[in-house]
Write an enzyme that holds these catalytic residues in place. Structure first.
Site, PDB file in Angstrom:
ATOM      1  N   ASN A  10       0.873  -1.182   0.000  1.00 18.69           N
ATOM      2  CA  ASN A  10       0.000   0.000   0.000  1.00 18.69           C
ATOM      3  C   ASN A  10       0.906   1.227   0.000  1.00 18.69           C
ATOM      4  OD1 ASN A  10      -1.763   2.068   0.519  1.00 18.69           O
ATOM      5  ND2 ASN A  10      -2.359   1.364   2.566  1.00 18.69           N
ATOM      6  N   TRP A  11       0.978   1.875  -1.138  1.00 21.75           N
ATOM      7  CA  TRP A  11       1.909   3.018  -1.263  1.00 21.75           C
ATOM      8  C   TRP A  11       1.359   4.297  -0.644  1.00 21.75           C
ATOM      9  CZ3 TRP A  11       4.203   2.697  -6.955  1.00 21.75           C
ATOM     10  CH2 TRP A  11       4.911   1.497  -7.069  1.00 21.75           C
ATOM     11  N   LYS A  12       0.125   4.262  -0.214  1.00 18.31           N
ATOM     12  CA  LYS A  12      -0.500   5.439   0.421  1.00 18.31           C
ATOM     13  C   LYS A  12      -0.312   6.669  -0.470  1.00 18.31           C
ATOM     14  CE  LYS A  12      -0.043   3.190   4.848  1.00 18.31           C
ATOM     15  NZ  LYS A  12      -0.013   3.273   6.278  1.00 18.31           N
ATOM     16  N   HIS A  96      -9.503   1.264   5.156  1.00 14.91           N
ATOM     17  CA  HIS A  96      -8.211   1.436   5.834  1.00 14.91           C
ATOM     18  C   HIS A  96      -8.393   2.384   7.016  1.00 14.91           C
ATOM     19  CE1 HIS A  96      -4.065   2.524   6.620  1.00 14.91           C
ATOM     20  NE2 HIS A  96      -3.729   1.419   5.972  1.00 14.91           N
ATOM     21  N   GLU A  98      -6.721   4.760   8.007  1.00 14.52           N
ATOM     22  CA  GLU A  98      -6.504   6.180   7.683  1.00 14.52           C
ATOM     23  C   GLU A  98      -7.745   6.775   7.020  1.00 14.52           C
ATOM     24  OE1 GLU A  98      -2.840   5.460   5.627  1.00 14.52           O
ATOM     25  OE2 GLU A  98      -1.895   4.973   7.547  1.00 14.52           O
ATOM     26  N   GLU A 168      -5.143  -4.800  10.767  1.00 11.41           N
ATOM     27  CA  GLU A 168      -4.108  -3.771  10.932  1.00 11.41           C
ATOM     28  C   GLU A 168      -4.347  -3.020  12.242  1.00 11.41           C
ATOM     29  OE1 GLU A 168      -2.310  -2.633   6.849  1.00 11.41           O
ATOM     30  OE2 GLU A 168      -3.906  -1.240   7.303  1.00 11.41           O
ATOM     31  N   GLY A 174       2.838   2.395  10.826  1.00 15.82           N
ATOM     32  CA  GLY A 174       3.803   3.486  10.650  1.00 15.82           C
ATOM     33  C   GLY A 174       4.526   3.862  11.925  1.00 15.82           C
ATOM     34  N   SER A 214       3.755  -2.075  10.328  1.00 16.74           N
ATOM     35  CA  SER A 214       5.213  -2.151  10.497  1.00 16.74           C
ATOM     36  C   SER A 214       5.803  -3.505  10.106  1.00 16.74           C
ATOM     37  CB  SER A 214       5.604  -1.764  11.923  1.00 16.74           C
ATOM     38  OG  SER A 214       5.213  -0.425  12.186  1.00 16.74           O
ATOM     39  N   GLY A 235       3.004  -1.116   4.284  1.00 12.85           N
ATOM     40  CA  GLY A 235       2.997   0.307   3.954  1.00 12.85           C
ATOM     41  C   GLY A 235       4.406   0.783   3.637  1.00 12.85           C
ATOM     42  N   GLY A 236       5.046   1.433   4.607  1.00 13.25           N
ATOM     43  CA  GLY A 236       6.355   2.057   4.415  1.00 13.25           C
ATOM     44  C   GLY A 236       7.378   1.180   3.708  1.00 13.25           C
TER      45      GLY A 236
HETATM   46  P1  13P Z   1       3.216   0.472   7.706  1.00 19.53           P
HETATM   47  O1  13P Z   1       3.722  -0.819   7.098  1.00 19.53           O
HETATM   48  O2  13P Z   1       3.937   1.676   7.204  1.00 19.53           O
HETATM   49  O3  13P Z   1       3.129   0.373   9.191  1.00 19.53           O
HETATM   50  O4  13P Z   1       1.706   0.642   7.175  1.00 19.53           O
HETATM   51  C1  13P Z   1       0.815  -0.392   7.303  1.00 19.53           C
HETATM   52  C2  13P Z   1      -0.414  -0.069   6.536  1.00 19.53           C
HETATM   53  O5  13P Z   1      -1.156   0.815   6.917  1.00 19.53           O
HETATM   54  C3  13P Z   1      -0.675  -0.825   5.295  1.00 19.53           C
HETATM   55  O6  13P Z   1      -1.947  -0.581   4.830  1.00 19.53           O
END
Ligand code: 13P
Length: 261
Positions: A10-12, A96, A98, A168, A174, A214, A235-236
């Site tokens: 997920n590149w956000k 998600h 967010e 999640e 993050g 993470s 994510g990251g």
């Molecule tokens: P991180 O891997 O950056 O913690 O993000 C997880 C995430 O929200 C994937 O959708």
């Protein structure tokens, strides 16, 4: 038996369209050959079309990070399921944390989106997870149960087999604080039990349950070795081709050692 792991990036809200093309080209080479693992990349909307072209003739699938619940209409700023299909998306992340936190999405809206995604043959990756406060107040199981009940709502049995769940925990996103493999497995096995009770064991076992929060190369394998963890939503660490490729390799090793055990 363990399922072939699904690793989704997920590149956000990172990477312009041109940066996304560079990243996916490097990634394509870094994960080659794709074996015993399913890979999904979810770039920002504006990069989907270009990234899709780079992924033609590769086993890497494309996903979107969100979608609106209506098939089309006067919904300024929104993206429809048909638009996603048109650029060859197969997956769509829905609910998600967010989206829930910053854009006030609730379970009712997410349920509508899940139904729409299924109607248009997109695989919804439905996100659930508790906040730190909820976990500290020991409400995490109840919170996740309510999210699942309301987001999946009255889905038909046939439809549940086409859904992916992502657990999640918000406190792990993050933050560098991963749930331990045991903490994650505890929630995943609870989710599995709820799915089995609701849709029957035969279907319940088929639903992939991903872990997100993470995930990094050094914790991926111990997470993926757990019986009810079927993959990761990253994510990251998905923003660097080599790091993501390493997670893919760890997941594949976890799967292969389970199969050969
Ligand atoms: P991180 O891997 O950056 O913690 O993000 C997880 C995430 O929200 C994937 O959708």
């Amino acid at each position: 038996m363990k399922k072939k792991p699904l690793i989704a990036g997920n590149w956000k809200m990172y990477k312009t369209a041109s940066e996304a093309v560079t990243l996916v080209q490097t990634l394509k080479a870094a994960v080659h050959p794709v074996m015993n693992v399913e890979i999904v990349i979810c770039p920002p909307f504006i990069a989907l079309s270009e990234v899709s072209k780079v992924l033609t003739d590769t086993p890497i699938e494309l996903g979107a990070q969100n979608m609106y619940s209506a098939p089309e209409g006067a919904f300024t700023g929104e993206i429809s399921p048909m638009m996603l299909k048109d650029v060859r998306c197969r997956f769509v992340i829905l609910g998600h944390s967010e989206r829930r936190q910053y854009f006030k999405e609730d379970n009712i809206l997410i349920h509508e989106k899940v139904k729409t995604a299924l109607k248009y043959s997109l695989v919804p990756i439905v996100c659930v997870g508790e906040t730190l406060e909820e976990r500290e107040g020991k409400a995490h199981f109840d919170v996740v149960k309510t999210q699942l009940d309301e987001c999946l709502g009255n889905l038909e049995k046939d439809d549940i087999a086409k859904v992916v769940i992502a657990y999640e925990p918000v406190w792990a996103i993050g933050t560098g604080k991963t749930a331990t493999p045991d903490q994650a497995e505890q929630m995943h096995s609870y989710i599995r039990r709820l799915l089995n009770e609701r849709f029957g064991k035969e279907l319940g076992v088929k639903v992939p349950i991903l872990y997100g929060g993470s995930v990094k190369p050094d914790n991926a394998r111990s997470l993926m070795e757990k019986p009810n963890i079927d993959g990761a939503l990253v994510g990251g660490a998905s923003l660097k081709a080599e790091t993501f490729a390493q997670i893919v390799r760890e997941a594949r090793m976890a799967y292969e050692s389970g199969v050969n055990a």
